[in-house]
Design a protein around this motif. Sequence first.
Motif, PDB file in Angstrom:
ATOM      1  N   VAL A  51       0.887  -1.102   0.060  1.00 51.28           N
ATOM      2  CA  VAL A  51      -0.080   0.033  -0.149  1.00 51.28           C
ATOM      3  C   VAL A  51       1.052   1.444  -0.121  1.00 51.28           C
ATOM      4  CG1 VAL A  51      -1.529   1.375   1.190  1.00 51.28           C
ATOM      5  CG2 VAL A  51      -1.997  -1.186   0.955  1.00 51.28           C
ATOM      6  N   ALA A  52       1.844   1.259   0.814  1.00 54.08           N
ATOM      7  CA  ALA A  52       2.964   2.343   0.963  1.00 54.08           C
ATOM      8  C   ALA A  52       3.507   2.755  -0.434  1.00 54.08           C
ATOM      9  CB  ALA A  52       3.558   2.324   2.212  1.00 54.08           C
ATOM     10  N   GLU A  53       3.789   1.726  -1.183  1.00 57.83           N
ATOM     11  CA  GLU A  53       4.591   1.778  -2.288  1.00 57.83           C
ATOM     12  C   GLU A  53       3.779   1.903  -3.469  1.00 57.83           C
ATOM     13  OE1 GLU A  53       7.722  -1.226  -2.120  1.00 57.83           O
ATOM     14  OE2 GLU A  53       8.452  -0.433  -0.288  1.00 57.83           O
ATOM     15  N   GLY A  54       2.374   2.138  -3.198  1.00 59.14           N
ATOM     16  CA  GLY A  54       1.390   2.176  -4.576  1.00 59.14           C
ATOM     17  C   GLY A  54       1.505   0.941  -5.394  1.00 59.14           C
ATOM     18  N   ARG A  55       1.698  -0.270  -4.870  1.00 62.01           N
ATOM     19  CA  ARG A  55       1.691  -1.425  -5.773  1.00 62.01           C
ATOM     20  C   ARG A  55       0.135  -2.067  -5.602  1.00 62.01           C
ATOM     21  NH1 ARG A  55       7.138  -2.951  -3.856  1.00 62.01           N
ATOM     22  NH2 ARG A  55       6.041  -3.816  -1.827  1.00 62.01           N
ATOM     23  N   VAL A  56      -0.714  -1.627  -4.752  1.00 61.64           N
ATOM     24  CA  VAL A  56      -1.990  -2.048  -4.717  1.00 61.64           C
ATOM     25  C   VAL A  56      -3.051  -0.768  -4.796  1.00 61.64           C
ATOM     26  CG1 VAL A  56      -1.534  -4.263  -3.626  1.00 61.64           C
ATOM     27  CG2 VAL A  56      -2.130  -2.504  -2.088  1.00 61.64           C
ATOM     28  N   GLN A  57      -4.026  -1.089  -5.198  1.00 61.59           N
ATOM     29  CA  GLN A  57      -5.067   0.004  -5.287  1.00 61.59           C
ATOM     30  C   GLN A  57      -6.098  -0.301  -4.238  1.00 61.59           C
ATOM     31  OE1 GLN A  57      -7.168   0.767  -8.798  1.00 61.59           O
ATOM     32  NE2 GLN A  57      -8.561   2.231  -8.143  1.00 61.59           N
ATOM     33  N   THR A  58      -6.572   0.685  -3.156  1.00 61.53           N
ATOM     34  CA  THR A  58      -7.255   0.294  -2.056  1.00 61.53           C
ATOM     35  C   THR A  58      -8.768   0.820  -2.470  1.00 61.53           C
ATOM     36  OG1 THR A  58      -6.864   2.537  -1.060  1.00 61.53           O
ATOM     37  CG2 THR A  58      -5.391   0.654  -0.322  1.00 61.53           C
ATOM     38  N   VAL A  59      -9.525  -0.062  -1.854  1.00 65.09           N
ATOM     39  CA  VAL A  59     -11.061   0.346  -2.167  1.00 65.09           C
ATOM     40  C   VAL A  59     -11.813   0.700  -0.750  1.00 65.09           C
ATOM     41  CG1 VAL A  59     -11.246  -0.843  -4.177  1.00 65.09           C
ATOM     42  CG2 VAL A  59     -12.034  -1.961  -1.896  1.00 65.09           C
ATOM     43  N   ASP A  60     -12.542   1.730  -0.456  1.00 66.23           N
ATOM     44  CA  ASP A  60     -13.609   1.788   0.437  1.00 66.23           C
ATOM     45  C   ASP A  60     -14.259   0.676   1.033  1.00 66.23           C
ATOM     46  OD1 ASP A  60     -16.483   2.359  -0.301  1.00 66.23           O
ATOM     47  OD2 ASP A  60     -15.206   3.218  -1.800  1.00 66.23           O
ATOM     48  N   TRP A  61     -14.684   0.632   2.499  1.00 64.65           N
ATOM     49  CA  TRP A  61     -15.479  -0.566   2.910  1.00 64.65           C
ATOM     50  C   TRP A  61     -16.550  -1.023   2.135  1.00 64.65           C
ATOM     51  CZ3 TRP A  61     -15.670  -5.145   4.819  1.00 64.65           C
ATOM     52  CH2 TRP A  61     -16.844  -5.445   5.328  1.00 64.65           C
ATOM     53  N   GLU A  62     -17.221  -0.026   1.773  1.00 64.92           N
ATOM     54  CA  GLU A  62     -18.724  -0.266   1.019  1.00 64.92           C
ATOM     55  C   GLU A  62     -18.491  -0.861  -0.346  1.00 64.92           C
ATOM     56  OE1 GLU A  62     -21.811   0.179   2.481  1.00 64.92           O
ATOM     57  OE2 GLU A  62     -20.585   0.570   4.401  1.00 64.92           O
ATOM     58  N   THR A  63     -17.711  -0.486  -1.103  1.00 62.29           N
ATOM     59  CA  THR A  63     -17.199  -1.235  -2.293  1.00 62.29           C
ATOM     60  C   THR A  63     -16.824  -2.641  -2.042  1.00 62.29           C
ATOM     61  OG1 THR A  63     -16.797   1.075  -3.305  1.00 62.29           O
ATOM     62  CG2 THR A  63     -15.862  -0.975  -4.368  1.00 62.29           C
ATOM     63  N   ALA A  64     -15.898  -2.666  -1.089  1.00 58.51           N
ATOM     64  CA  ALA A  64     -15.389  -4.132  -0.624  1.00 58.51           C
ATOM     65  C   ALA A  64     -16.602  -4.915  -0.170  1.00 58.51           C
ATOM     66  CB  ALA A  64     -14.258  -3.968   0.295  1.00 58.51           C
ATOM     67  N   ARG A  65     -17.468  -4.465   0.745  1.00 58.61           N
ATOM     68  CA  ARG A  65     -18.391  -5.320   1.269  1.00 58.61           C
ATOM     69  C   ARG A  65     -19.425  -5.463   0.095  1.00 58.61           C
ATOM     70  NH1 ARG A  65     -23.776  -4.757   3.052  1.00 58.61           N
ATOM     71  NH2 ARG A  65     -24.190  -5.925   4.892  1.00 58.61           N
ATOM     72  N   ALA A  66     -19.816  -4.822  -0.897  1.00 59.13           N
ATOM     73  CA  ALA A  66     -20.698  -5.038  -1.930  1.00 59.13           C
ATOM     74  C   ALA A  66     -20.101  -6.042  -2.933  1.00 59.13           C
ATOM     75  CB  ALA A  66     -20.754  -3.812  -2.923  1.00 59.13           C
ATOM     76  N   ASP A  67     -18.809  -6.036  -3.056  1.00 63.26           N
ATOM     77  CA  ASP A  67     -17.988  -6.966  -4.067  1.00 63.26           C
ATOM     78  C   ASP A  67     -17.922  -8.383  -3.126  1.00 63.26           C
ATOM     79  OD1 ASP A  67     -17.427  -4.892  -5.896  1.00 63.26           O
ATOM     80  OD2 ASP A  67     -15.443  -4.810  -5.370  1.00 63.26           O
ATOM     81  N   ILE A  68     -17.736  -8.502  -2.114  1.00 63.56           N
ATOM     82  CA  ILE A  68     -17.960  -9.707  -1.305  1.00 63.56           C
ATOM     83  C   ILE A  68     -19.302 -10.130  -1.271  1.00 63.56           C
ATOM     84  CG2 ILE A  68     -17.678 -10.749   0.855  1.00 63.56           C
ATOM     85  CD1 ILE A  68     -15.239  -8.513   1.249  1.00 63.56           C
ATOM     86  N   LEU A  69     -20.230  -9.455  -1.085  1.00 66.23           N
ATOM     87  CA  LEU A  69     -21.523 -10.007  -1.091  1.00 66.23           C
ATOM     88  C   LEU A  69     -22.128 -10.402  -2.365  1.00 66.23           C
ATOM     89  CD1 LEU A  69     -23.263  -7.517   1.206  1.00 66.23           C
ATOM     90  CD2 LEU A  69     -22.823  -9.815   1.862  1.00 66.23           C
ATOM     91  N   LYS A  70     -21.645  -9.631  -3.512  1.00 64.84           N
ATOM     92  CA  LYS A  70     -21.842 -10.194  -4.966  1.00 64.84           C
ATOM     93  C   LYS A  70     -21.209 -11.462  -5.123  1.00 64.84           C
ATOM     94  CE  LYS A  70     -21.298  -8.786  -9.709  1.00 64.84           C
ATOM     95  NZ  LYS A  70     -20.468  -7.915 -10.613  1.00 64.84           N
ATOM     96  N   GLU A  71     -19.850 -11.763  -4.676  1.00 72.41           N
ATOM     97  CA  GLU A  71     -19.075 -13.082  -5.283  1.00 72.41           C
ATOM     98  C   GLU A  71     -19.749 -14.223  -4.216  1.00 72.41           C
ATOM     99  OE1 GLU A  71     -16.396 -15.918  -6.046  1.00 72.41           O
ATOM    100  OE2 GLU A  71     -16.526 -13.932  -6.886  1.00 72.41           O
TER     101      GLU A  71
END
Length: 82
Positions: A51-71
């Motif tokens: 995260v600190a080195e910018g190798r991954v893109q973070t997402v907010d909790w609502e987006t992550a939760r929606a993606d998890i529930l969809k999966e």
Amino acid sequence: MSTDDVLVEALRLSRRDRARVAEELLSSLEEPDDQVAVAWAGELERRSRDVAEGRVQTVDWETARADILKELDERRARRTAR
């Protein structure tokens, strides 16, 4: 008794008893606490560095939760379609 035989018998149990069997089986797979703590510490360091080195893109909790529930919904649908 084969694995399939055990599964057939386990699936005949009540929901409560199946949960107990599942809990005991999962517990039997757990690593000793020291090994788990060391593994998680390494994983947390790696993720923080990514995260600190910018190798991954973070997402907010609502987006992550929606993606998890969809999966989870998609997996349930595939499982029931069999």
